[in-house]
Enzyme design. Sequence first.
Site, mmCIF file in Angstrom:
data_model
loop_
_atom_site.group_PDB
_atom_site.id
_atom_site.type_symbol
_atom_site.label_atom_id
_atom_site.label_comp_id
_atom_site.label_asym_id
_atom_site.label_seq_id
_atom_site.Cartn_x
_atom_site.Cartn_y
_atom_site.Cartn_z
ATOM 1 N N ARG B 242 0.854 -1.173 0.000
ATOM 2 C CA ARG B 242 0.000 0.000 0.000
ATOM 3 C C ARG B 242 0.898 1.233 0.000
ATOM 4 O O ARG B 242 2.010 1.192 0.543
ATOM 5 C CB ARG B 242 -0.885 0.027 1.262
ATOM 6 C CG ARG B 242 -2.059 -0.932 1.250
ATOM 7 C CD ARG B 242 -3.161 -0.455 0.308
ATOM 8 N NE ARG B 242 -4.324 -1.329 0.312
ATOM 9 C CZ ARG B 242 -4.549 -2.280 -0.596
ATOM 10 N NH1 ARG B 242 -3.688 -2.505 -1.569
ATOM 11 N NH2 ARG B 242 -5.652 -3.010 -0.536
ATOM 12 N N GLU B 271 -4.367 7.716 -4.626
ATOM 13 C CA GLU B 271 -4.668 7.042 -5.890
ATOM 14 C C GLU B 271 -6.016 7.504 -6.409
ATOM 15 O O GLU B 271 -6.956 7.601 -5.628
ATOM 16 C CB GLU B 271 -4.677 5.526 -5.703
ATOM 17 C CG GLU B 271 -3.305 4.975 -5.346
ATOM 18 C CD GLU B 271 -3.298 3.446 -5.172
ATOM 19 O OE1 GLU B 271 -4.325 2.805 -5.431
ATOM 20 O OE2 GLU B 271 -2.266 2.922 -4.763
ATOM 21 N N HIS B 290 -1.477 0.803 -9.792
ATOM 22 C CA HIS B 290 -2.113 -0.176 -8.898
ATOM 23 C C HIS B 290 -2.808 -1.277 -9.701
ATOM 24 O O HIS B 290 -4.031 -1.411 -9.668
ATOM 25 C CB HIS B 290 -3.131 0.514 -7.961
ATOM 26 C CG HIS B 290 -3.435 -0.330 -6.744
ATOM 27 N ND1 HIS B 290 -3.775 0.193 -5.526
ATOM 28 C CD2 HIS B 290 -3.433 -1.678 -6.566
ATOM 29 C CE1 HIS B 290 -3.980 -0.782 -4.654
ATOM 30 N NE2 HIS B 290 -3.779 -1.925 -5.267
#
Lengths: 336, 336
Positions: B242, B271, B290
Site C-alpha cells: 500500500r 490514488e 495499482h
Amino acid sequence: MSENTDPPRLLVLGGDPDAPGDVPPPDLDRLAGRARVRYVDEKSLADSLPTADALLVWDFASDAVRHAWPGPGPRPGWVHTASAGVDRLLACPELVASDTVITNARGIFDQPIAEYTAGLVLALAKDFHGSWELQRQRRWRHRETVRISGTHAIVVGSGPIGRAIGRTLLALGVEVELVGRRERDDDPEFEKVHAADSLHDLLPTADWVVCAAPLTPRTAGMFDAAAFSRMRRGARFVNVGRGAHVVQEDLVRALLSRHLGGAALDVFADEPLPADSPLWDVPGLLVSPHMSGDTVGWRDDLARQFRENFDRWAAGEPLLNVVDKQLGYVPDRSAR
Amino acid sequence: MSENTDPPRLLVLGGDPDAPGDVPPPDLDRLAGRARVRYVDEKSLADSLPTADALLVWDFASDAVRHAWPGPGPRPGWVHTASAGVDRLLACPELVASDTVITNARGIFDQPIAEYTAGLVLALAKDFHGSWELQRQRRWRHRETVRISGTHAIVVGSGPIGRAIGRTLLALGVEVELVGRRERDDDPEFEKVHAADSLHDLLPTADWVVCAAPLTPRTAGMFDAAAFSRMRRGARFVNVGRGAHVVQEDLVRALLSRHLGGAALDVFADEPLPADSPLWDVPGLLVSPHMSGDTVGWRDDLARQFRENFDRWAAGEPLLNVVDKQLGYVPDRSAR
C-alpha cells in the site's frame, strides 16, 4: 609455427589495451611466459594469421575473420570465440573446410539470457512498456494484464541457452515445448524435444515463441510471414538468437496488422541497428541492443573460460566446447 | 433485518450495471431469488446501511464505508471486500468495534502479484526502462546488466502474497528472506520467517527489498529515511503493498541521492496519482497504476469467490477469509 622452445603465438582480435575504446580480456597477462600475445585489429588480422598458433576472437561482433582467413600461408590450428554463436566464423567456407578447431563460449550466457528472456516475457505480459509510456505522460490508466502461469511457450533452440530459458519459464509456471534440430523423447528435463520440421504445427498452440537457436543455413529466416501467420492472434515473439533468424519485414507486418500482440528483439540483421532503421518505432516492438547475455562480470567469465581452454591446449589435452562445424554449434552431450 | 421468508438484503457498493463507467460483478444474477441485491454508490450507501444484511464492497478503492458506517440504526452483519487489503475498512473504528464479520479476497491476487513483482525485479536488473528510453531516441547503447540469480531479496509480508512473491523469486535463483509480524523458524517453505522488528538488521544484506505487507498501524510508514539508509547503496525497492507503507519524500530523496539504484511503485498514498505529483518523473522510479494483481479474468475470480462465501453465509456455515480485525489481515493457518 611456434618453435619448440618458444611459447606459442596467440593472436587476439580486439581488446587491445592500447586502443582507445577497446575493452581488453581481463587477466590475459596470466598467460605471460606461456604465450606470445599479440593484439590485432580488423586491418592487421590478415597479415598476422600465417604466423599465429591460436586466435582468440575477443571482438566477437567483428566479421574480420571471415574476410581475413582465405589467403596464402598457414593458419592457426585453434580459434576460440568469446561468443556462444559461431555463425560469423562459419560464414567462411575456408575455415569450415580447414583442420582448425573452433571453440566457443558455451555456458557463459545461459543463465543471463534466460533471465533476460523471462523478463521480456513478463514485461510483455504486464505491459510495462505501456505503463512507462503513460508515466511519461503523467497519466494513471489501470489495465488488466496477462497471467503467465498456465500460458504456453515454444522455445526454439535446445542447446544450453534454450534449455536455460525453458527451465526459467517452467519455474514461472509456463508450459514449455522445446524445439531442436531433431526430435527426441528421452530428454532428461523436458521429456520431449520437438523437431524443427514440426515447428509450424506447434506454433498455433503458443502464447509465446522464443528464438534461441544457433544461426545456421537451416535456421536462417525461419521466422517469416508463414511462421508468424501460424502463430495465434495476440501471441508474442522474442528473439535472443540472431537477427538473421527473422525476416524483419515480415515481423513488422505481423505487428502492424495486430496479428501478433507484441515482440521483443535483442538481436538484428544489422548491428548496431542504424538510427534510420524503421524497427525503432514499430508499435508493440521492444528493441534492446544485443545485451541479453551480458551481465556484470561477463568479460571476466569469458576470459576465465578462454584461459581454461588455453591451459588444455598448451598441455595437449582435449579442448572444451569444440564446435561441430557442420552442425554449427557444440553438440549437447546429453542429447547424444 | 430480513424477514424470515424473504431473501436477505445484499448491498453492493459500486459496479451498478446502470451506472456508466461502473464494471458490475460478473454473474451476480446467480444469486437471484436468494438475495435482494441493491447497488449503491458512495452517496446512497449511508442511507441504505441500516436495512442491509450484507455488504459487498465491489468498489474496493472507495473510502465510502469508513464515512458511511458510523450512524444510527442497525448495520450489516457481514462485509466482504473484493480486495486483499482491508486497511480502508479498518480505518473505521466503529466497524472494527462492531460484531460485523469482514472477509476479503485472499488468494485471488497471489500469483498475479508475484509475477508482476518478479517482472519488476527483472526489469530493474536488466534496465528495460533504459533500453526503451534509448529506443525512443533511436540510440544503440550496449550496457552490462545485473544477473539476479544469486542476489538477495527481502520480502516484507509473510501472507499468501508475500509468500508467492518469495516462491517466484526463489524459482529465479534469488535468495529470499521473508519478514512477517513475528519470528518463526518452522515455516514449511521458507524455513525461517524474520520478525518485522529485525528488519533494519536485515536491510543491509539485500539487493532487493519488496513490500507486500498488509497496511496496519504497525506497518504504516515503515519504509522511511531510516530504512532506506540501512539499504545497501545501489539496492532496489519495490512496493506492491500500500502507498502508506512508504514515506514517499524519503524514497524520492534516496533515489535522487543515488543511494538506491532504483525503485518501482505500483501503489501510492494518493490514488489515482495526481497528474501534478512529483513522483511521475523521479529518475530511477517506475510508476504503475495499482494493477499488479489485476490479470485478465480477475473480476470473474473475485465474483466467484464472493458467491462461494455468500453460499456459506446463506447456509449459516463458517465464512472463508475472515479478517482478524485486530491484526488487520486473515491470519495464515500455516503460521498458527
